[in-house]
Design an enzyme around this catalytic site. Sequence first.
Site, PDB file in Angstrom:
ATOM      1  N   GLU A  76      -5.800   7.504   6.432  1.00  0.00           N
ATOM      2  CA  GLU A  76      -4.707   8.916   6.777  1.00  0.00           C
ATOM      3  C   GLU A  76      -5.927  10.266   6.368  1.00  0.00           C
ATOM      4  O   GLU A  76      -6.162   9.934   5.531  1.00  0.00           O
ATOM      5  CB  GLU A  76      -3.810   8.815   5.682  1.00  0.00           C
ATOM      6  CG  GLU A  76      -2.517   9.263   5.520  1.00  0.00           C
ATOM      7  CD  GLU A  76      -1.986   8.491   6.729  1.00  0.00           C
ATOM      8  OE1 GLU A  76      -1.926   7.617   7.468  1.00  0.00           O
ATOM      9  OE2 GLU A  76      -0.157   9.614   7.099  1.00  0.00           O
ATOM     10  N   CYS A 126      15.057  45.639 -11.603  1.00  0.00           N
ATOM     11  CA  CYS A 126      15.994  46.574 -11.852  1.00  0.00           C
ATOM     12  C   CYS A 126      15.117  47.927 -12.643  1.00  0.00           C
ATOM     13  O   CYS A 126      14.847  47.424 -13.511  1.00  0.00           O
ATOM     14  CB  CYS A 126      17.048  46.150 -12.166  1.00  0.00           C
ATOM     15  SG  CYS A 126      18.365  48.197 -13.204  1.00  0.00           S
ATOM     16  N   CYS A 165      23.337  48.293 -10.569  1.00  0.00           N
ATOM     17  CA  CYS A 165      24.318  49.489 -11.299  1.00  0.00           C
ATOM     18  C   CYS A 165      23.435  50.175 -10.476  1.00  0.00           C
ATOM     19  O   CYS A 165      23.381  51.472 -10.201  1.00  0.00           O
ATOM     20  CB  CYS A 165      23.492  49.819 -12.331  1.00  0.00           C
ATOM     21  SG  CYS A 165      21.219  49.419 -12.410  1.00  0.00           S
ATOM     22  N   LYS A 213       2.870   4.417   0.824  1.00  0.00           N
ATOM     23  CA  LYS A 213       1.948   4.982   2.084  1.00  0.00           C
ATOM     24  C   LYS A 213       1.832   6.940   1.911  1.00  0.00           C
ATOM     25  O   LYS A 213       2.970   8.024   1.731  1.00  0.00           O
ATOM     26  CB  LYS A 213       3.499   4.920   2.978  1.00  0.00           C
ATOM     27  CG  LYS A 213       3.701   5.658   4.897  1.00  0.00           C
ATOM     28  CD  LYS A 213       4.546   4.746   5.121  1.00  0.00           C
ATOM     29  CE  LYS A 213       4.995   5.327   6.477  1.00  0.00           C
ATOM     30  NZ  LYS A 213       4.883   6.350   6.498  1.00  0.00           N
ATOM     31  N   ARG A 257      -3.958  10.386  16.364  1.00  0.00           N
ATOM     32  CA  ARG A 257      -2.868   9.138  16.917  1.00  0.00           C
ATOM     33  C   ARG A 257      -2.043   9.593  18.230  1.00  0.00           C
ATOM     34  O   ARG A 257      -2.455   8.999  19.264  1.00  0.00           O
ATOM     35  CB  ARG A 257      -1.879   8.769  15.878  1.00  0.00           C
ATOM     36  CG  ARG A 257      -1.027   8.038  16.584  1.00  0.00           C
ATOM     37  CD  ARG A 257       0.120   8.236  15.403  1.00  0.00           C
ATOM     38  NE  ARG A 257       1.485   7.649  16.208  1.00  0.00           N
ATOM     39  CZ  ARG A 257       2.431   6.999  15.057  1.00  0.00           C
ATOM     40  NH1 ARG A 257       2.754   7.255  14.532  1.00  0.00           N
ATOM     41  NH2 ARG A 257       3.242   6.213  15.798  1.00  0.00           N
ATOM     42  N   GLU A 293       0.322  -1.161   0.299  1.00  0.00           N
ATOM     43  CA  GLU A 293      -0.128  -0.226  -0.046  1.00  0.00           C
ATOM     44  C   GLU A 293       1.266   1.044  -0.333  1.00  0.00           C
ATOM     45  O   GLU A 293       1.511   1.222   0.944  1.00  0.00           O
ATOM     46  CB  GLU A 293      -1.440   0.141   1.312  1.00  0.00           C
ATOM     47  CG  GLU A 293      -1.706  -0.887   1.502  1.00  0.00           C
ATOM     48  CD  GLU A 293      -2.635  -1.182   2.690  1.00  0.00           C
ATOM     49  OE1 GLU A 293      -2.344  -0.338   3.398  1.00  0.00           O
ATOM     50  OE2 GLU A 293      -3.295  -2.687   3.253  1.00  0.00           O
TER      51      GLU A 293
HETATM   52  S1  IVH Z   1      -0.413   0.939   8.649  1.00  0.00           S
HETATM   53  C1  IVH Z   1       0.459  -1.531  12.416  1.00  0.00           C
HETATM   54  N1  IVH Z   1      -1.075   1.514   6.288  1.00  0.00           N
HETATM   55  O1  IVH Z   1       2.062   5.105   8.562  1.00  0.00           O
HETATM   56  C2  IVH Z   1       0.308  -0.499  10.790  1.00  0.00           C
HETATM   57  N2  IVH Z   1      -0.112   2.790   7.613  1.00  0.00           N
HETATM   58  O2  IVH Z   1       4.725   5.131  10.095  1.00  0.00           O
HETATM   59  C3  IVH Z   1       0.660   1.456  11.314  1.00  0.00           C
HETATM   60  N3  IVH Z   1       0.777   5.388   6.849  1.00  0.00           N
HETATM   61  O3  IVH Z   1       0.761   6.652  11.123  1.00  0.00           O
HETATM   62  C4  IVH Z   1      -0.494   1.158  10.074  1.00  0.00           C
HETATM   63  N4  IVH Z   1      -0.404   5.104   4.249  1.00  0.00           N
HETATM   64  O4  IVH Z   1       0.474   7.587   9.756  1.00  0.00           O
HETATM   65  C5  IVH Z   1      -0.781   1.808   7.921  1.00  0.00           C
HETATM   66  N5  IVH Z   1      -1.537   1.985   4.360  1.00  0.00           N
HETATM   67  C6  IVH Z   1      -0.845   2.428   5.048  1.00  0.00           C
HETATM   68  C7  IVH Z   1      -0.370   3.647   5.683  1.00  0.00           C
HETATM   69  C8  IVH Z   1      -0.308   3.987   6.561  1.00  0.00           C
HETATM   70  C9  IVH Z   1       0.423   5.704   5.924  1.00  0.00           C
HETATM   71  C10 IVH Z   1       1.426   5.750   8.461  1.00  0.00           C
HETATM   72  C11 IVH Z   1      -0.131   6.203   9.243  1.00  0.00           C
HETATM   73  C12 IVH Z   1       1.236   5.553  10.866  1.00  0.00           C
HETATM   74  C13 IVH Z   1       2.220   5.384  10.258  1.00  0.00           C
HETATM   75  C14 IVH Z   1       3.755   4.355  10.283  1.00  0.00           C
END
Ligand code: IVH
Length: 676
Positions: free
Chosen positions: A177, A427, A406, A119, A140, A117
């Site tokens: 997210e 200028c 200048c 990120k 969070r 996935e």
């Molecule tokens: S899973 C236990 N899936 O990455 C799994 N996180 O460093 C933890 N994030 O705090 C989350 N895309 O903000 C997961 N497809 C995704 C994600 C994702 C972005 C971010 C999320 C999390 C951080 C972890």
Amino acid sequence: MEKKTIKKNYSFKIKLIKKYNESYYDKNISLVSDDVYDTLKKDILKLEKNHSFLNSKFSPSENVGFKPSKNFKKVAHKVPMLSLGNAFSEKDLDNFEKKIKNFLSLEEKIKIYYNAEPKIDGISASLTYKNRKFYKGLSRGDGKEGEDITENLATISDIPKVISSKDFPEEIDIRGEVFIQNSDFANLNYKFANPRNAASGSLRQKNPNDTQKIPLKFIAYTFGYEKGLLVENQSDFIKKLSEWGFKTNPLNKIICGVKNLIKNYNEIEKKRANLNFDIDGIVYKVNDFAMQKRLGNVASAPRWAIAHKFSSNKAVSKILDIEIQVGRTGALTPVAKIKPINIGGVIVSNATLHNEDEINRKDIRIGDTAVIERAGDVIPHILSVDTTKRLKNSKKFEFPNKCPSCGSETIKEFNTLTKKTDAVRRCSSEDYYCKKISIEKLKHFVSKEAFNIDGLGKKIIEGFYKLKFIKFPQDIFQLDYDKVEKLEGWGALSVKNLKYSIDQKKNISLERFIYSLGIRHIGLENAKLLSKHFVSFSKFKNLSKTKKYEDLLNIDGIGETQVKSIKRFFGNEINLQVLNELEKILIVKNASIIKNNGLLKNQSFLVTGKLNGISRAEAKSLIEENSGITASIVSKKLNYLIIGEKPTKRKVESAKELKIKIINQDEFLKILNKTS
Ligand code: IVH
């Protein structure tokens, strides 16, 4: 090292991270870039690992994130929100898979399927649903305890408030997210350094009405606590999410084998720049939930998932100086001279600061520690500065109100079309008064699309100008070659070659010639239009006498801005002298020789209204290429009026009165033996 020194060093770093965290989570201000923050975090963890006597409740080893802001009510997550371990290489991924197989005591040949996935770099949130209704939304926070931001999250349209599907669990925390799309970020009135900060800031607004003003999106990808979830793996869960009405990442994929993970990683990295959301890596999750459960967590991260991060093209360095460069059009461009640093294999020592507004907005100062980004082939730029590392005596950078070359006043122009003041300061001197502008004009004059003089590069132009060999364009054709030959690095042969290439370029087309003059707003396209209009150098030069500037507005493609600039050019005595001198030296070819016996010979045409598939300018050149004449008014002499969409009524009426043939686009193309 002595224990005391180590402790001192450690507590200094803890104080720093505490300050960054407080600012970020309480005030929503990112004091440093992610890179700087990550390095600091790594340093602290390393110190703790090497010296067991070090510990602090503010250490990142104690907190996944940081305590939530005091402004919102704190609520415990029923299931903690974890973070992820990072992988940067194939080796890291091999290790990740090996550990999984060891832990589960699986044979080497057993295949593990992952859900990959992309990120998204946003802000994670946990949404609790009870009896298919959105009940509570938490940030969070530190992973254990979040902030109650239910009202703010409720303003996001991607978050379903009620779910109708019968198979939706009785209770579940849907996690994902919150982010802002790059296109939406670009349209925001400036306030945040990047989309991530904008999303974070928006979510933390006291008043949900303020949150609503920023178009936030939500993509779901995991869950926390659940009661009644009937799914066996991550990819099916993602499918369900979408059936239930959540948005999911369209680039998610099921992948098996490290080699294929790398292939997908490379493909996504290529697409990265064109995505409408920022991603900083790819998350790989063991697809099977039963396996995930067996694997469990280490400290604050699961054993069954990892984030494969994209390599950074950013680095931290010091701003040694800020130089103001003066361009051909007088624009003052600030450039940061930085302590040379390797960014992605390239040594960078200059970074553009764009303009005065940018410096003020980011409060960039000489002596600052800055994050520099180099993306692709574009000039590196300063992303942010670390204000905490600033020396006490540092001063705000004063953008000069006089041209550094200048000494003329500098001005910010008001654009009458956009009704906005230009971000660029210029200028205000007239052509060839300012040295820097003159040098840049001369460089432009010999450049590839203009005179294209081989062997007369930018450095040579600069050198010749400083030695007073050249001051105006005509001087290039009257170089004292004996003097050149005496210069270091020049010999008889190189001088002979230079003379040859300069002499050869004395023949030039009118359009290239007009372009080479470097009149502001007259690029290649406009130079072409002007050359077609004037046909000869003498007619072009005569504009200074006829002063029929307004007539140029009849040329399709030439507008007020260009006319104003042409008028200014001809209003300057030095430019007129340059034209006179060049006329004596050059042979400027007339604009494209028009066939005299083409299909439209002795016929005149006037186009009114919008044509289908071709511009008016193109139709005009079609007429001229076929020996026709293009008229600008309806008169007795006109043979044809070509009408397109929404023609000018008056033109059609007068044509009717004068019994002029009125034809449409198809009929016109038929005359030319062309069908549309
Ligand atoms: S899973 C236990 N899936 O990455 C799994 N996180 O460093 C933890 N994030 O705090 C989350 N895309 O903000 C997961 N497809 C995704 C994600 C994702 C972005 C971010 C999320 C999390 C951080 C972890």
